[in-house]
Design an enzyme around this catalytic site. Structure first.
Site, mmCIF file in Angstrom:
data_model
loop_
_atom_site.group_PDB
_atom_site.id
_atom_site.type_symbol
_atom_site.label_atom_id
_atom_site.label_comp_id
_atom_site.label_asym_id
_atom_site.label_seq_id
_atom_site.Cartn_x
_atom_site.Cartn_y
_atom_site.Cartn_z
ATOM 1 N N LYS A 78 2.512 2.887 1.987
ATOM 2 C CA LYS A 78 2.514 1.443 2.243
ATOM 3 C C LYS A 78 3.650 0.773 1.465
ATOM 4 C CE LYS A 78 -0.868 -2.389 2.143
ATOM 5 N NZ LYS A 78 -2.259 -2.731 1.813
ATOM 6 N N SER A 153 -4.832 -4.903 5.482
ATOM 7 C CA SER A 153 -3.397 -5.037 5.521
ATOM 8 C C SER A 153 -2.628 -3.718 5.639
ATOM 9 C CB SER A 153 -2.909 -5.762 4.260
ATOM 10 O OG SER A 153 -3.230 -5.010 3.119
ATOM 11 N N SER A 177 -8.526 -3.399 2.755
ATOM 12 C CA SER A 177 -7.266 -3.094 3.445
ATOM 13 C C SER A 177 -6.958 -1.628 3.702
ATOM 14 C CB SER A 177 -6.093 -3.713 2.696
ATOM 15 O OG SER A 177 -5.993 -5.056 3.035
HETATM 16 N N1 GLN Z 1 -8.149 -8.922 4.301
HETATM 17 C C1 GLN Z 1 -8.395 -9.179 2.921
HETATM 18 C C2 GLN Z 1 -7.482 -10.282 2.470
HETATM 19 O O1 GLN Z 1 -6.856 -10.800 3.307
HETATM 20 C C3 GLN Z 1 -8.204 -7.942 2.125
HETATM 21 C C4 GLN Z 1 -6.785 -7.597 1.923
HETATM 22 C C5 GLN Z 1 -6.599 -6.340 1.141
HETATM 23 O O2 GLN Z 1 -7.527 -5.558 0.930
HETATM 24 N N2 GLN Z 1 -5.393 -6.158 0.645
HETATM 25 O O3 GLN Z 1 -7.374 -10.623 1.342
#
Ligand code: GLN
Length: 487
Positions: A78, A153, A177
């Site tokens: 990532k 994400s 994410s």
């Molecule tokens: N979707 C969640 C957020 O928007 C989690 C994001 C993540 O785990 N990086 O914060």
């Protein structure tokens, strides 16, 4: 099957037998990328040459016996994890041209195990999102249906693995994410216990919640990669000290007889898609048939998870992102008048809407007079949520829930409705607040042929139990072998 379609474990066997060379794997991965990346957009950058150089020197050494099982297996990582002398953009304009001067601890560990990073994967800007749509290079597409989001994400990592553009990938999980995109793309994703994997070199979003973990084609590979990347690290003050080196594959067993599994009733309420519920209940039924004891449990503070998370995560993000000021590194506006305007314009032009929304929310929650009302209150709620899990784990050894409330939605459908978007993580966020390990693995396909994910949550540092239960389920089903039909 082509090499790029195999798991790390299968490839390792072939390498050991000298049937293939490490560069053959990479070539096969890049043939696939050439064919499908135009439709998927899983990567922010690719570096084939770097990977070939490393792998051919491994091939020259020619000695694979006794080597780590990631020897010669290329990794997709990532793009919020630093790779020395490589781009680390966080899918943000602010870091578009940022070249990292060092590699993250996880990348070092992968390299020591004989792996090499060949590509960085797309994400929601600074990992804030659930759909990989807020990336400044544009969205990643779900290999099961390119009109649909891959989750987020870590959507690039999950999509790359699902499309066989990578053997395995690394993601980060602050509120879901890793698990949520894994569920959306029909692959396996694991968030380890907080502190098990070093965050050194992970660009911080919400430091008390962030964890790095594997995204793989099956549970065995998840165990394999976790064993490589886990471990104490003095450079991360929240890393657990004196962790013994563990190979999570050696303890994998498909035995679940007598294992007590809890189903939290708060996770099966209205709002849960009926196809998702059916698939999860079917999976639970299968485990019950194998001898597991299923119990109804309660996690009473579940409804407060989302609000607590969006206070804590945004507060920490507002502090962590203060460093992008146009002075130290990254983007700087060309329209500067004085210092104040330089800051404002740099941040105004450099960050996307979602990141700005979070910085404003977080700054507000931390401001004098509101700190007690919001941030401190959210921290107290967080303790109650953790206590719920502690109580539950006195009765059960693992907890099962759906990973996502519904199969992946269409690109663009929720981008203008942040609240709807935030609800995508309703089942994953509690795990980060409590610092626990959890895995998502495929457990079905919807009528629209989109994957459904099963989440298994364990007690703190209970990675082995989580992996075992996942392995037991996976060995009786073939959801993880289904592949999207990409041409
Ligand atoms: N979707 C969640 C957020 O928007 C989690 C994001 C993540 O785990 N990086 O914060």
């Amino acid at each position: 099957m082509e090499l790029n379609e195999l798991t790390a474990r299968q490839l390792n066997e072939r390498l050991q037998k000298k049937e293939i060379k490490a560069v053959d794997i990479l070539e096969s991965v890049f043939r696939r990328i050439d064919r499908v990346e135009g439709q998927i957009s899983a990567f922010t950058s690719l570096d084939k040459k770097r990977a070939i150089d490393v792998l051919s020197s491994l091939d020259k050494k020619g000695k694979t016996e006794g080597n780590s099982s990631l020897y010669g297996i290329p990794a997709a990582v990532k793009d919020n994890i630093c790779l020395k002398d490589g781009k680390t953009s966080c899918s943000s304009r602010v870091l578009k041209n940022f070249i990292s001067p060092y590699s993250a601890a996880v990348i070092k560990k992968l390299e020591e195990a004989g792996s090499v990073v060949f590509g960085k994967t797309n994400l929601d800007e600074f990992a804030m999102g659930s759909s990989t749509e807020t990336s400044f290079i544009g969205p990643t597409h779900n290999p099961w249906n390119i009109e649909v989001i891959p989750g987020g994400s870590s959507g690039g990592s999950a999509a790359a693995v699902a499309a066989d553009e990578a053997i395995f990938a690394i993601g980060s999980d602050t509120g879901g994410s890793i698990r949520q995109p894994a569920a959306c793309c029909g692959v396996v994703g694991m968030k380890p216990s907080y502190g098990l994997v070093s965050r050194y070199g992970l660009v911080a979003f919400a430091s008390s919640l962030d964890q790095i973990g594997p995204i793989t084609k099956d549970v065995y590979d998840a165990a394999l990669v976790l064993g490589v990347i886990a471990g104490s690290d003095r450079r991360d003050s929240t890393s657990i000290p004196d962790l013994p080196k563990k190979d999570y594959t050696t303890s994998l067993s498909a035995k679940v007889k007598g294992m007590r599994i809890g189903l939290p009733r708060e996770y099966f309420l209205s709002g849960l898609d009926s196809e998702v519920e059916e698939a999860v209940r079917e999976a639970v039924g299968l485990l019950e048939k194998s001898g597991a004891e299923i119990m109804d449990i309660s996690l009473p503070h579940t409804e407060y998870c989302l609000p607590a998370y969006y206070i804590i995560a945004t507060a920490e993000a507002s502090a962590n992102l203060a460093r992008y000021d146009g002075v130290r590194y990254g983007y700087r506006t060309s329209r500067q008048m004085d210092l104040g305007q330089m800051y404002e314009r740099t941040r105004g032009e450099g960050f996307g809407d979602e990141v700005k929304r979070r910085i404003m929310l977080g700054t507000y929650a931390l401001s004098a007079g509101y700190y007690e009302a919001y941030y401190l209150k959210a921290q107290k709620v967080r303790t109650l949520i953790k206590n719920d899990f502690d109580e539950a784990f006195k009765k059960v050894e693992a907890i099962i829930t759906p990973t996502i409330p519904a199969p992946a939605f269409k690109i663009g459908e929720k981008i203008d409705n942040p609240l709807q978007m935030y609800l995508s993580d309703i089942f994953t966020i509690s795990v980060n607040l409590a610092g626990l390990p959890a895995i998502s693995l495929p457990c079905g396909l919807s009528k629209g042929k989109l994957p459904i994910g099963l989440q298994i949550i364990g007690s703190y540092l209970g990675e082995e139990k989580v992996l075992n239960l996942a392995y037991a389920y996976e060995s009786q089903t073939d959801w993880h072998r289904r592949k999207p039909k990409l041409t």
